[in-house]
Design an enzyme around this catalytic site. Sequence first.
Site, PDB file in Angstrom:
ATOM      1  N   ASP A  77     114.648   0.146 -31.745  1.00 33.45           N
ATOM      2  CA  ASP A  77     114.141  -1.226 -31.774  1.00 33.45           C
ATOM      3  C   ASP A  77     112.785  -1.311 -32.457  1.00 33.45           C
ATOM      4  O   ASP A  77     112.059  -0.318 -32.580  1.00 33.45           O
ATOM      5  CB  ASP A  77     113.988  -1.770 -30.341  1.00 33.45           C
ATOM      6  CG  ASP A  77     115.324  -2.037 -29.673  1.00 33.45           C
ATOM      7  OD1 ASP A  77     116.373  -1.717 -30.260  1.00 33.45           O
ATOM      8  OD2 ASP A  77     115.303  -2.571 -28.540  1.00 33.45           O
ATOM      9  N   HIS A 228     112.622   3.575 -29.762  1.00 29.52           N
ATOM     10  CA  HIS A 228     111.833   2.738 -30.671  1.00 29.52           C
ATOM     11  C   HIS A 228     111.361   3.590 -31.845  1.00 29.52           C
ATOM     12  O   HIS A 228     110.859   4.696 -31.636  1.00 29.52           O
ATOM     13  CB  HIS A 228     110.630   2.128 -29.948  1.00 29.52           C
ATOM     14  CG  HIS A 228     111.003   1.208 -28.819  1.00 29.52           C
ATOM     15  ND1 HIS A 228     111.403   1.674 -27.588  1.00 29.52           N
ATOM     16  CD2 HIS A 228     111.034  -0.144 -28.757  1.00 29.52           C
ATOM     17  CE1 HIS A 228     111.669   0.637 -26.797  1.00 29.52           C
ATOM     18  NE2 HIS A 228     111.453  -0.467 -27.475  1.00 29.52           N
TER      19      HIS A 228
END
Length: 417
Positions: A77, A228
């Site tokens: 993400d 991430h």
Amino acid sequence: MSDNRSVCLGKRRWSAVLVCALLGTSAAAAAECPGHPDALGTSRVLVVDPLAHPRIGAMQYRETLPLHDHEVVLTFDDGPLPKYSNQVLQVLADQCAKATFFTIGRQAKASPEGVRKLAAAGHTIGTHSQNHPLSFNKMTVEQSKPEVDQGIASVSAALTDPSALTPFFRVPGLSRGEGVETYAASLGLQVWSADFVADDWRNISANRVYELAMKRLEARGKGILLLHDIHARTVAALPKILNELKARGYRIVQVVPATPDRPATPTEPQEWLVHPHAGEVPVAQWPALPSFNFAGSVTHSRATAADLDLLSAGPSDDSSLRREASWPQADNPSSPGKLATVLPVPAANLFAIPAPMPVAPPRRHLASMALVPPNPAAKSAAKTPAKTSAKSAAKASTKSAGKPASRAVRLASLRKR
């Protein structure tokens, strides 16, 4: 691979781009990773229908991807952020592992080249809103609409071919809400949650990210891992995670949306359920009641020899089989030879009630009872020998009469309180 690449460049349709990416992925999974013979690789491609399964992820939804045991889907993400995203791409390329990237629209506008690198590497690209607000759980449909729309528009604009963008969407911070989920469903987007996380957004070490990822994966045995691609700790932990996945026998799966040219992978509905009703799960059920048919039965007032199949036991008359059941009869005292037992009359004092025991008065009444103060004269007289004169006794009596009864005064003051 060159033929596949030429086909990809010659077509500009959504389905053609996906088929090309899938062909490249299948080849990477089948062939050895160039320069990395011990690479993890990508074991298979799972094709899903977003309309049939609009929300997935065991952390928040009742459905998740129908993965086999020891299969993992990698997701990242908040990118692209060139400083770290490029390193993540390199680590994945070294292992020939494919992942899904949920890109922020603002980041795509700032680094469009980073989005194009994702597409060139054959990864799946989804969206993650325009500005990554953490208040989607409080937003209405109207408030969610610009964030979702602008995020899709920004990522599409960054791509050379906008059709490379998939209808996959993840709510920032996993702050799911009815408004954003309703609007995403109206667009045909598949909302992704996750099956487990590694907490790499927290201020923890890279080794701790690795430990959490493996510990939580081992607890489930398979699933969607959320990471991430914007943190140094994730870049440092990722190689160790992938190597450990290889060592423990895990396999990487890439997920892509279904198209007219590529139908969804055949699956059973219960494979999508987080808690499926499997056959091995015991279910308590009441036993089925038997059904009896009394319509054609013959009812007898009593059993006969024919009913009991006892014809060989005697004559056909069933009088010998009659048995009258009765309660045991008491002895009749009037019958000859049997005398009634006569019990003596009990004595009158047998039922006499004894006198009650004396009961001490309640303690709370002791204070109200008048206490007679001790007579110091009598006490003194008892201690004084017989030779003591009457004058001394009279003096002691006079002295004691002048003293107040201190104990009686104290009790009286307590009662007033």
